[in-house]
Each structure stands twice: as structure tokens, then as C-alpha cells.
Design a protein around this motif. Structure first.
Motif, mmCIF file in Angstrom:
data_model
loop_
_atom_site.group_PDB
_atom_site.id
_atom_site.type_symbol
_atom_site.label_atom_id
_atom_site.label_comp_id
_atom_site.label_asym_id
_atom_site.label_seq_id
_atom_site.Cartn_x
_atom_site.Cartn_y
_atom_site.Cartn_z
ATOM 1 N N GLN A 152 -10.841 5.015 3.369
ATOM 2 C CA GLN A 152 -10.554 6.304 3.992
ATOM 3 C C GLN A 152 -9.709 5.978 5.203
ATOM 4 O OE1 GLN A 152 -14.618 7.625 4.246
ATOM 5 N NE2 GLN A 152 -14.169 9.358 2.914
ATOM 6 N N SER A 153 -8.439 6.257 5.089
ATOM 7 C CA SER A 153 -7.527 5.775 6.118
ATOM 8 C C SER A 153 -7.801 6.423 7.465
ATOM 9 C CB SER A 153 -6.085 6.065 5.693
ATOM 10 O OG SER A 153 -5.219 5.557 6.657
ATOM 11 N N PRO A 154 -7.949 5.604 8.522
ATOM 12 C CA PRO A 154 -7.959 6.185 9.872
ATOM 13 C C PRO A 154 -6.582 6.799 10.129
ATOM 14 C CG PRO A 154 -8.383 3.801 9.920
ATOM 15 C CD PRO A 154 -7.996 4.142 8.536
ATOM 16 N N LEU A 213 -2.885 -1.032 -6.906
ATOM 17 C CA LEU A 213 -1.561 -0.451 -7.147
ATOM 18 C C LEU A 213 -0.570 -1.491 -7.673
ATOM 19 C CD1 LEU A 213 -1.282 1.774 -3.943
ATOM 20 C CD2 LEU A 213 -1.654 2.546 -6.286
ATOM 21 N N GLN A 214 -0.894 -2.751 -7.482
ATOM 22 C CA GLN A 214 0.024 -3.828 -7.885
ATOM 23 C C GLN A 214 -0.799 -4.949 -8.519
ATOM 24 O OE1 GLN A 214 3.646 -3.121 -6.213
ATOM 25 N NE2 GLN A 214 3.504 -3.744 -8.346
ATOM 26 N N GLN A 415 12.123 -0.804 4.228
ATOM 27 C CA GLN A 415 11.262 0.374 4.040
ATOM 28 C C GLN A 415 10.629 0.345 2.653
ATOM 29 O OE1 GLN A 415 11.293 1.114 7.158
ATOM 30 N NE2 GLN A 415 11.766 3.282 7.133
ATOM 31 N N ARG A 416 11.438 0.027 1.649
ATOM 32 C CA ARG A 416 10.901 0.012 0.278
ATOM 33 C C ARG A 416 9.853 -1.100 0.117
ATOM 34 N NH1 ARG A 416 16.086 1.649 -1.154
ATOM 35 N NH2 ARG A 416 16.829 -0.484 -1.420
ATOM 36 N N GLN A 422 2.394 1.420 3.380
ATOM 37 C CA GLN A 422 2.582 2.583 4.265
ATOM 38 C C GLN A 422 2.009 3.846 3.621
ATOM 39 O OE1 GLN A 422 6.764 2.307 5.083
ATOM 40 N NE2 GLN A 422 6.432 1.304 7.056
ATOM 41 N N GLY A 423 2.154 3.940 2.310
ATOM 42 C CA GLY A 423 1.575 5.082 1.603
ATOM 43 C C GLY A 423 0.061 5.123 1.793
ATOM 44 N N LEU A 424 -0.578 3.938 1.764
ATOM 45 C CA LEU A 424 -2.035 3.878 1.934
ATOM 46 C C LEU A 424 -2.458 4.169 3.367
ATOM 47 C CD1 LEU A 424 -2.690 0.733 -0.259
ATOM 48 C CD2 LEU A 424 -3.374 3.078 -0.779
ATOM 49 N N LEU A 425 -1.538 3.954 4.312
ATOM 50 C CA LEU A 425 -1.846 4.234 5.721
ATOM 51 C C LEU A 425 -1.481 5.684 6.076
ATOM 52 C CD1 LEU A 425 -0.350 1.029 7.460
ATOM 53 C CD2 LEU A 425 -2.636 1.330 6.510
ATOM 54 N N ASN A 426 -0.895 6.375 5.118
ATOM 55 C CA ASN A 426 -0.409 7.757 5.355
ATOM 56 C C ASN A 426 0.581 7.833 6.509
ATOM 57 O OD1 ASN A 426 -1.856 9.072 3.329
ATOM 58 N ND2 ASN A 426 -3.722 8.993 4.605
#
Ligand SMILES: C=C(O[C@H]1C=CC=C(C(=O)O)[C@@H]1O)C(=O)O
Length: 427
Positions: A152-154, A213-214, A415-416, A422-426
Motif C-alpha cells: 500500500q504505497s505511502p 510485473l517483471q 523515464q521509461r 514509479q507506477g508502484l509509487l504512484n
């Protein structure tokens, strides 16, 4: 958690005790664990590690019976403990300042290993023979049942980027000047993005999500003290050695990907025929070939292929060789690490350039992480990774800069490369 026949366990605990560490005896018990990382999260040891290879083996390890802090000591320890694995690795540049709590070189012979693969799950306890019955019971009792990890991302806030985007532009421009390219035709520049969380970061839960995811990549986690860890899900193999058979690869050169299969295939074809990216990859393949010529024979390089990741694709040339007898892992690590996929070319000049100009300490980013044993060794290159220090998380990404590289598109490549975490950190 331990599925052990009580009689067998009784015999194991009260069995013969010989107090002699150099001929270390281990014991193994069959166990049943659902989530390796969930099991690791439940344990309270100071030294905790995780290793997942690309063939599906997962290992959690705890405790440090022996700690090696110099590459030159490895061979004598392997000779002394031929059955054991030493987990750890080396940083990107051992001559530079390191992250606090993370030495330049560290290999650990753990006290406990949980090894899982598709068919078997074993718990190993090393040095069992020299423990008293009380110590054996205490060790078994100290092991806790796995916890269910939930990411649950802070709330994360980007607090700094080193280099900033303007500085990145000037670094790329300086590396691609004609004179600079003559001295160093490739330099791999990198970026540290520092995120501050508003509460505790559950690094193992984050790693579990990231790894799912990977799933075909390596995955690792290293922690020497509570609330500090280094972990990642890298696609790149430094080398795998099985006896004298060596497998390595040149993974470098990056293009875009797409969720649509048709578009992804088209982008892949474009990457396979892109001159700049092929050059970037060939630098790495040539350097590996050269490094291997003096220590192996029958070096084979497979045709260029694509390695698909979630937000990008890489060029890859797989390389195999037969090592000359007496080639050690110290020889291999010294010769292959760091490859031009993370440093540049020529290696020493590129490393000097980075030490002087890169505005952060790489520490274990782009280091070699894995394990060594007499029979088998396996190392990944520590990219697509993050360093957690309490409520701060640093995410690292780098890009090979060669003739024709453009600062803006290389920034987008960073970025890629960071997009999955980064997606998981929102953020
Ligand atoms: C240095 C990194 O990637 C390397 C590996 C694959 C492709 C790379 C590239 O295309 O630049 C890099 O050489 C990183 O992800 O931090």
C-alpha cells in the motif's frame, strides 16, 4: 511452517555435535512457503537477503556466519567451504565513496537459506553440526511464519534529482563533443531520483509487486540493518558459471515498447536496425569478447535479439564460453565488471569521468549482485533498482551515451527505465 516429521526433527536436534566449523555441516528440511518475500519479511535477523535467478530459483537468506569484504579472499573461502554459497557482490566502483552501511564488497555465508524452485522447497541451516541442542532449538524457534505482504504505497514526493534535467543536458553534450568521444566513445550517464515518503516504506512488499510485473528478470534484496535496503528487478546478466561453462550477455541499446503486440513488434524491428543502438550494444559485446579471450575458449556470440520489458525493449547478444581450468570468480568479476553497459569505454576512463562529473555516489547501483559457489555462480547487473534509507527511496536509471545520442531522448529513456517502479509509487 516446518513440515518435518517430529522423529526426524528430534534426531536432528539431539544428533551428533562436532565442534569444527571448517568442515561445516548443514542440515536441510523440506518446508512449504507461499511467498518467499513474505517469509523473509517475517524474520528478524540483521542480515537479510533475497536472490531470484532467471530460471525460477528463489532464495531467502538470513544471518552471517562468514563475511568476505575483499574479492581476493573469495577463492580461499570457496576451497574451505566447497559446498556453500556466498551471497552478495561488489559496488560499481570500489575506489569511490560508498553508501553508509553498504561496503564496497560484501559476500555472506548465511546461517539460514530458504531455497525454492518449481518442484522443491528446502530450509538449510548451516553449521548445524557445531551447535548445541539448545542452540539448534533456539534457531528453529527464532524462525517465524510468513506474513502476507500487501503493498500500500505511502505518499511519495520527488525531492531531488541528480543530475537535474538541465545538468543532464550539459553532461550529455559534454560527453558527445568530438574530442570527448575520441577519448571515450561511450559513457553511461545515470540519474538518482530521491523520493520522500510520508510513512514507513515496506520495501519487501514493494519488491514483491515489482517482481510480479517483471517475472522473467532477476530480483534481489540486500539489507545489513533495519530500514535500509537495496533491491531491484534487473533484466541483465553479468555472468552465470556452471563448472567451467560460462553464459553472459551484452544487453545495451534501448527502444520504445507498446502494449499492442503489433506495434511492439514494429518498434522491435526498428530497434534491431537502428545504427546508434547497435553500436551501443556492439561496444559491450566486443569488450566482453576481449575480456574472455585470455581466460576461455570456444567463445560463441548469438545473433542480436530483443529483450522485452514493460515500457521498453533492449538489444541483447547472448555469449557463451568454456573457461580455462583455474579461472576463478575473482578473475571473472574483475574482468567483466563493470561492463560498458553501465560504465562506458574504455572502462577506466569512463569511470574516472563519472567519478568526477556525476553528481551522486553510485554505490551499489550498477554493481554486481549474486552468489558464488564452487559449482555455480550467478550475477546480475544491479540496474532497475532502488535504495531505501528509512522513509527515503532513491531510484536509479542510466543510459549509454555514444555518438548521435540526444540529451532529450536519453532523458525520456531514463523515464521509461524508471516507469515500472514509479507506477508502484504512484508518482
Ligand atoms: C544503465 C542502465 O541500463 C543499461 C542496460 C540496458 C540498456 C542500456 C541503454 O540502452 O542505455 C544501459 O546500457 C540502467 O537501466 O540503469
Amino acid at each position: 511452517m516446518l513440515m518435518i516429521d517430529p522423529k526426524q526433527l528430534d534426531r536432528a536436534i539431539w544428533g551428533k555435535q562436532e565442534n569444527k566449523l571448517p568442515t561445516m555441516q548443514s542440515i536441510k528440511f523440506p518446508v512449504k512457503v507461499h511467498s518467499a518475500l513474505g517469509w523473509l519479511a517475517a524474520q528478524s535477523d540483521m542480515y537479510k537477503g533475497y536472490w531470484q535467478d532467471r530460471e525460477g530459483e528463489k532464495v531467502c537468506y538470513l544471518g552471517a556466519l562468514i563475511k568476505i569484504t575483499s574479492l581476493s579472499d573469495i577463492s580461499s573461502y570457496l576451497a574451505q567451504y566447497p559446498e556453500q554459497r556466498f551471497y552478495g557482490g561488489v559496488t560499481f566502483d570500489q575506489t569511490q565513496p560508498q553508501w553508509p552501511g553498504f561496503p564496497a564488497c560484501q559476500f555472506i555465508l548465511p546461517q539460514i537459506e530458504l531455497r525454492l524452485n518449481d518442484d522443491e522447497q528446502w530450509l538449510y541451516i548451516h553449521n548445524w553440526q557445531s551447535m548445541s541442542a539448545e542452540q539448534r532449538i533456539a534457531t528453529l524457534k527464532s524462525l517465524r511464519s510468513e506474513t502476507k505482504l500487501r503493498w500500500q504505497s505511502p505518499q511519495f514526493k520527488l525531492v531531488a534529482q541528480h543530475p537535474s534535467q538541465p545538468m543532464w543536458h550539459s553532461l550529455v553534450n559534454s560527453v558527445t563533443q568530438a574530442d570527448a568521444l575520441k577519448a571515450c566513445p561511450k559513457v553511461v550517464l545515470a540519474r538518482q531520483s530521491i523520493y520522500q515518503a510520508n510513512e514507513h516504506i515496506n520495501a519487501l512488499a514493494l519488491l514483491e509487486q515489482w517482481q510480479q510485473l517483471q517475472p522473467d528478470n532477476y530480483a534481489f534484496y540486500l539489507s545489513n540493518q533495519p530500514d535500509q535496503s537495496f533491491f531491484g528487478v534487473p533484466p541483465e546478466r553479468l555472468y552465470q558459471r556452471l563448472g567451467q561453462s560460462l553464459a553472459t550477455e551484452a544487453l545495451a541499446g534501448t527502444g520504445q515498447s507498446s502494449e499492442q503486440q503489433h506495434t511492439r513488434a514494429k518498434l522491435g524491428q526498428k530497434l534491431l536496425h537502428d545504427t546508434k543502438n547497435n553500436h551501443e550494444n556492439q561496444f559491450v559485446a566486443d569488450a566482453i569478447y576481449q575480456a574472455l579471450t585470455s581466460m576461455s575458449q570456444n567463445i560463441q556470440i548469438a545473433p542480436m535479439q530483443l529483450v522485452e520489458q514493460r515500457h521498453l525493449q533492449h538489444l541483447c547478444q547472448k555469449i557463451t564460453a568454456q573457461l580455462h581450468p583455474h579461472t576463478t570468480d575473482t578473475d571473472l568479476l574483475t574482468a567483466l565488471h563493470p561492463t560498458p553497459a553501465v560504465a562506458g569505454l574504455p572502462r577506466v576512463k569512463a569511470q574516472h569521468y563519472l567519478a568526477e562529473h556525476e553528481p551522486f555516489d553510485r554505490g551499489w547501483y550498477a554493481g554486481a549482485v549474486g552468489f558464488i559457489s564452487q559449482k555455480k555462480s550467478d550475477f546480475t547487473v544491479a540496474i532497475r533498482c532502488a535504495h531505501q534509507n528509512q522513509q527515503q527511496l532513491s531510484v536509479y536509471a542510466g543510459a549509454g551515451i555514444v555518438k548521435g545520442s540526444e540529451a532529450q531522448s536519453e532523458w525520456q529513456e531514463l523515464q521509461r527505465k524508471s516507469a515500472t517502479i514509479q507506477g508502484l509509487l504512484n508518482v
